[in-house]
Motif scaffolding. Structure first.
Motif, PDB file in Angstrom:
ATOM      1  N   PRO A 114      -3.738   0.673  -2.919  1.00 29.30           N
ATOM      2  CA  PRO A 114      -3.750  -1.122  -2.364  1.00 29.30           C
ATOM      3  C   PRO A 114      -3.381  -2.282  -3.533  1.00 29.30           C
ATOM      4  N   CYS A 115      -2.736  -3.041  -3.392  1.00 27.22           N
ATOM      5  CA  CYS A 115      -2.389  -4.206  -4.330  1.00 27.22           C
ATOM      6  C   CYS A 115      -2.234  -5.399  -3.108  1.00 27.22           C
ATOM      7  N   GLY A 116      -3.053  -6.752  -3.673  1.00 24.76           N
ATOM      8  CA  GLY A 116      -3.013  -7.648  -2.884  1.00 24.76           C
ATOM      9  C   GLY A 116      -3.384  -9.022  -3.671  1.00 24.76           C
ATOM     10  N   SER A 142       0.944  -1.155   0.055  1.00 23.71           N
ATOM     11  CA  SER A 142      -0.145   0.057   0.063  1.00 23.71           C
ATOM     12  C   SER A 142       0.989   1.094   0.075  1.00 23.71           C
ATOM     13  N   SER A 143       0.890   1.803  -1.072  1.00 22.34           N
ATOM     14  CA  SER A 143       1.921   3.271  -1.226  1.00 22.34           C
ATOM     15  C   SER A 143       1.356   4.222  -0.824  1.00 22.34           C
ATOM     16  N   LEU A 144       2.164   5.274  -0.369  1.00 21.70           N
ATOM     17  CA  LEU A 144       1.833   6.556   0.027  1.00 21.70           C
ATOM     18  C   LEU A 144       1.580   7.564  -1.209  1.00 21.70           C
ATOM     19  N   CYS A 145       0.950   8.395  -1.239  1.00 11.98           N
ATOM     20  CA  CYS A 145       0.627   9.362  -2.216  1.00 11.98           C
ATOM     21  C   CYS A 145       0.776  10.803  -1.688  1.00 11.98           C
ATOM     22  N   GLY A 146       1.121  11.832  -2.430  1.00 13.36           N
ATOM     23  CA  GLY A 146       1.395  13.255  -2.197  1.00 13.36           C
ATOM     24  C   GLY A 146      -0.061  13.697  -1.642  1.00 13.36           C
ATOM     25  N   SER A 147      -1.112  13.193  -2.309  1.00 11.04           N
ATOM     26  CA  SER A 147      -2.845  13.738  -1.816  1.00 11.04           C
ATOM     27  C   SER A 147      -3.117  13.321  -0.394  1.00 11.04           C
TER      28      SER A 147
END
Length: 366
Positions: free
Chosen positions: A73-75, A41-46
């Motif tokens: 998310p990815c899984g 689950s990556s973090l985003c600037g928004s």
């Protein structure tokens, strides 16, 4: 595959630069839903701009309702509802497109869930539980297959950042005839530069105010320079040194949201050039006649890709052998979410990603 537990941990973002780790019951998916075990689950600037930093959260499309955060998310599917297609059977690896639309309006019928205006529109990590939790219930309309050899970290970055970058380049119609300027070398800017290269752009140049990000981009094979007193002049010098006879770049895309950076794009663009604004927030002031009309510029905004564009991007990444995880500088486990946001908020990193189930890798590059 391990048994599904009764409970799991997830992170909420109350604002004021804080993260809270809570425990939740694992929910059963509805008839047209699946239960996903999240792997990245990556973090985003928004997330930083609209959720992590504010003392009061906004309403509307960017309203945050205190759900489990994380819209990249990815899984892997671990449980299916009664009416879910066999395409999304247990064991299928999936990216979750982060907007769930009503499915009936004109925008949704085009796959543009981001533009859904229905009251039932919900974004994962904003108005419904997102990827900063070990399990996630997702609608089957939100799923994009994650093929080998793409990794879960690749998929999480596609879920928003690379998808956003790809949509902007498609709007700009980038091809082998173009020189491309990218201003702002955060994760989205890195994605724009890398994808522009794969789309055949003659030359690609990135600019950022942070030397750390310039060096990171350079290590990825992107020509990059640090912000100077007159970036438009530097761009034109770069074009000349590259052997391109032009009064500016064919395409300039701002990924920073900074007013000076947007002005640079307008001034560095050639006559009949295309300028895209992707970075959120902020303003820009310019002389309409000299900067736009007399140069015959096309200016466009680009928000998020459609779900069909995301599926197309995934296919292209496999064909290009391009792994978005190359833009990752730091990975963190869920218990380190507060540290992850603190590091990402420095504005000096590549992509920061929360990983689960043995996906931890030794990135932490400078």
């Amino acid at each position: 595959m391990s048994p599904i537990p009764a409970s799991f941990r997830g992170v909420v973002l109350p604002g004021n630069k804080t993260c809270v780790l809570n425990t939740y019951d694992v929910a059963d998916p509805g008839p047209n839903q699946v239960l996903v075990q999240v792997r990245a689950s990556s973090l985003c600037g928004s997330d930083l701009r609209a959720i992590y930093r504010p003392s009061v959260h906004k309403t509307g499309p960017e309203g945050y309702t205190g759900v489990i955060a994380g819209h990249e998310p990815c899984g892997i599917v671990v449980k299916c509802g009664s009416e879910v297609s066999t395409k999304w059977r247990i064991g299928v690896r999936v990216i979750i497109y982060h907007i769930s639309g009503c499915g009936a309006c004109r925008s949704c019928r085009k796959g543009l869930y981001i533009s859904c205006s229905s009251e039932t529109r919900r974004a994962y990590g904003w108005q419904r539980d997102g990827g900063h939790g070990e399990y996630l219930v997702a609608d089957q309309q939100s799923l994009v297959a994650l093929p080998q050899p793409l990794t879960y970290i690749d998929g999480s970055i596609v879920a928003c950042g690379f998808g956003t970058a790809y949509a902007a380049l498609l709007r700009a119609q980038v091809s082998g005839r173009d020189s491309v300027l990218v201003v702002g070398l955060g994760p989205v800017g890195l994605g724009v530069a890398l994808l522009a290269q794969r789309l055949g752009a003659q030359k690609v140049l990135g600019i950022d105010i942070e030397q750390d990000r310039v060096l990171f981009a350079t290590n990825l094979g992107i020509e990059a320079m640090q912000h100077g007193e007159d970036d438009a002049a530097l761009v034109k010098e770069w074009l000349g040194a590259s052997g391109l006879e032009s009064d500016g770049v064919d395409v300039a895309i701002d990924c920073s949201g900074n007013s000076a950076a947007r002005s640079t794009c307008l001034k560095a663009a050639a006559e009949w050039g295309r300028v895209g604004f992707v970075g959120e927030g902020g303003t820009v002031t310019f002389d309409v006649s000299s900067d736009v009309i007399h140069k015959n510029l096309s200016i466009f905004g680009s928000w998020v890709c459609s779900i069909s564009q995301m599926e197309e991007l995934v296919e292209n990444l496999c064909a290009w052998n391009l792994h978005p995880e190359c833009t990752v500088s730091h990975t963190f486990v869920l218990e380190e979410a507060a540290k992850a946001y603190e590091v990402f908020d420095s504005g000096k990193t590549g992509k920061c990603t929360i990983v689960y189930q043995g996906e931890q890798k030794e990135y932490d590059r400078p």
